[in-house]
Write an enzyme that holds these catalytic residues in place. Structure first.
Site, PDB file in Angstrom:
ATOM      1  N   CYS A 179       0.808  -1.222   0.000  1.00 23.84           N
ATOM      2  CA  CYS A 179       0.000   0.000   0.000  1.00 23.84           C
ATOM      3  C   CYS A 179       0.842   1.273   0.000  1.00 23.84           C
ATOM      4  CB  CYS A 179      -0.965  -0.010   1.176  1.00 23.84           C
ATOM      5  SG  CYS A 179      -2.337  -1.162   0.929  1.00 23.84           S
ATOM      6  N   LYS A 229       0.234   3.340  -3.199  1.00 18.59           N
ATOM      7  CA  LYS A 229      -0.995   4.099  -3.420  1.00 18.59           C
ATOM      8  C   LYS A 229      -0.687   5.536  -3.819  1.00 18.59           C
ATOM      9  CE  LYS A 229      -5.032   3.285  -0.911  1.00 18.59           C
ATOM     10  NZ  LYS A 229      -5.821   3.253   0.332  1.00 18.59           N
ATOM     11  N   SER A 249     -18.054   9.062  -0.787  1.00 17.31           N
ATOM     12  CA  SER A 249     -17.998   8.994   0.675  1.00 17.31           C
ATOM     13  C   SER A 249     -16.615   8.638   1.205  1.00 17.31           C
ATOM     14  CB  SER A 249     -19.014   7.963   1.190  1.00 17.31           C
ATOM     15  OG  SER A 249     -18.577   6.653   0.898  1.00 17.31           O
ATOM     16  N   ASP A 276     -15.213   5.839   1.303  1.00 15.26           N
ATOM     17  CA  ASP A 276     -15.323   4.615   2.087  1.00 15.26           C
ATOM     18  C   ASP A 276     -14.448   3.510   1.499  1.00 15.26           C
ATOM     19  OD1 ASP A 276     -16.477   3.122   4.283  1.00 15.26           O
ATOM     20  OD2 ASP A 276     -18.220   4.428   4.068  1.00 15.26           O
ATOM     21  N   ASP A 294      -8.419  -4.215  -5.263  1.00 16.98           N
ATOM     22  CA  ASP A 294      -7.134  -3.758  -4.737  1.00 16.98           C
ATOM     23  C   ASP A 294      -6.016  -4.622  -5.297  1.00 16.98           C
ATOM     24  OD1 ASP A 294      -5.211  -2.424  -3.159  1.00 16.98           O
ATOM     25  OD2 ASP A 294      -6.668  -2.188  -1.541  1.00 16.98           O
ATOM     26  N   ASP A 318     -11.428  -5.018   2.710  1.00 20.18           N
ATOM     27  CA  ASP A 318     -12.415  -3.962   2.478  1.00 20.18           C
ATOM     28  C   ASP A 318     -13.850  -4.459   2.665  1.00 20.18           C
ATOM     29  OD1 ASP A 318     -10.557  -1.994   1.961  1.00 20.18           O
ATOM     30  OD2 ASP A 318     -10.582  -2.275  -0.201  1.00 20.18           O
ATOM     31  N   GLY A 378     -10.441 -14.454 -13.238  1.00 18.89           N
ATOM     32  CA  GLY A 378      -9.524 -13.327 -13.139  1.00 18.89           C
ATOM     33  C   GLY A 378      -9.077 -12.829 -14.490  1.00 18.89           C
ATOM     34  N   SER A 382      -5.276 -11.387 -16.556  1.00 18.44           N
ATOM     35  CA  SER A 382      -3.830 -11.182 -16.489  1.00 18.44           C
ATOM     36  C   SER A 382      -3.359 -10.419 -17.716  1.00 18.44           C
ATOM     37  CB  SER A 382      -3.106 -12.534 -16.417  1.00 18.44           C
ATOM     38  OG  SER A 382      -3.367 -13.300 -17.588  1.00 18.44           O
ATOM     39  N   ASP A 404     -10.625   0.067   7.439  1.00 17.09           N
ATOM     40  CA  ASP A 404      -9.376  -0.673   7.632  1.00 17.09           C
ATOM     41  C   ASP A 404      -8.215   0.275   7.351  1.00 17.09           C
ATOM     42  OD1 ASP A 404      -9.874  -0.660   4.884  1.00 17.09           O
ATOM     43  OD2 ASP A 404      -8.930  -2.586   4.536  1.00 17.09           O
TER      44      ASP A 404
END
Length: 342
Positions: free
Chosen positions: A14, A17, A45, A47, A65, A88, A135, A137, A223
């Site tokens: 993180c 970010k 918001s 959130d 994420d 999350d 997923g 890739s 979190d």
């Protein structure tokens, strides 16, 4: 292929970010479109995830994420990235249902490395009681991995991050210092005990913490990730509340304060400090502890606002779950200083 190239000193987890200040500026310029009454929580918001109402009793929670590695071992990186993305859903009071892999990987690399990343992520999805449903890739110069996650929650039982009340106690369910220790580890300076504790923390799902919290009247929850403890606390105050933070109660990973004292700092923490300057007042707090509070966390704990009568029972439940949780502050009405750190 030499596995040490997976280290990526550019900034993994993180710490990668975008800063809150830059992100806020961009998001404020996006066209809003027609309001959908069933979109209960959107990006406006600030959130942790979006929430969309399907029926009077079911809403789905959606999040995404991914990031570059912050540890050397591909399998451990996969576990951490997945735990971080799943978090999350827990922070919104939801139950995880499905997950999709998102992966960027260099075509010339050993595919066994990719296999280990995906194995680590898959195991965490299974531990969450969810299904890995597929997923996407792409070939890239750098490794990045994460999940798109969907969960469910009752529309009347959503935990938002900005709905705390004056008098609430603030409970943190994991210790701080992950960013400092991972930064030190990339240059071979992290204490072994501290790095082992950081990996245990990052690979621990917030599932157990959320289970404990559901037994109580949670007023607000988030979190703690890339914006650091103080950055996410600032979002909880939402411009209408203030709070006190008690630094002697903050759980901190072993060695994290020492890393800060040695100036093994992250650029992301400095972005957090610059953004939060007008909102935070420190009262006789050592510089190293300030850095711990600004430190970007990867797969950090829940930060919960709960009524003072329920704080101690909830804390006891969290500790019985094996979590290094603590009551770290309290919310009050709006004051001149939004976050007073004492």
């Amino acid at each position: 292929m030499e596995t040490e190239k997976i280290t990526f000193c550019k900034g993994g987890g993180c710490t990668a970010k975008l800063g809150a200040q830059a992100l806020n500026r961009v998001l404020s310029l996006l066209p809003k479109g027609e309001k959908d009454e069933n979109l209960l929580v959107g990006y406006s918001s600030k959130d942790d995830a979006a929430v969309y109402r399907l029926t009077d009793e079911i809403a789905f929670v959606q999040t995404l994420d991914f990031f570059p590695p912050m540890v050397q071992d591909p399998y451990t990186f996969g576990q951490i990235a997945a735990a971080n993305a799943l978090s999350d859903i827990y922070a919104m009071g939801g139950t995880v249902k499905t997950a999709l892999n998102i992966v960027c990987f260099p075509e010339k690399w050993d595919l066994n490395i990719l296999g280990e990343i995906l194995r680590g992520g898959s195991e965490k999805v299974i531990e969450a009681g969810a299904s890995l449903a597929g997923g996407h890739s792409i070939a890239d110069a750098d490794v990045k991995y994460g999940l798109s996650v969907t969960g469910v929650v009752h529309p009347d039982q959503i935990w938002q991050n900005h709905t705390g009340r004056p008098g609430d106690s603030l409970i943190l369910t994991k210790p701080l210092g992950v960013g400092l220790l991972c930064t030190a580890d990339r240059v071979g300076e992290a204490p072994r005990e501290g790095m082992e504790a950081a990996i245990r923390s990052m690979t621990t799902l917030n599932k157990g913490a959320a289970k404990c919290c559901r037994r109580y009247g949670i007023h607000a929850c988030t979190d703690v990730t890339g914006f650091g403890f103080l950055g996410h606390l600032h979002e909880m105050m939402d411009g209408r509340l203030s709070c006190q933070v008690f630094t002697d109660r903050i759980p901190v990973l072993p060695g994290a304060v020492h890393c800060a004292e040695e100036f093994l700092l992250t650029a992301a923490a400095q972005r957090n400090r610059n953004h939060l300057g007008p909102y935070v007042r420190f009262e006789k707090i050592p510089f190293a502890m300030e850095e711990v509070l600004f430190d970007p966390q990867t797969s950090g704990g829940l930060l919960v606002a709960v009524g003072p009568d329920e704080a101690q029972p909830l804390l006891a439940d969290l500790r019985a779950e094996g979590l290094d949780a603590a009551i770290v502050g309290r919310i009050c009405g709006k004051e001149d200083t939004e976050i007073h750190v004492i």
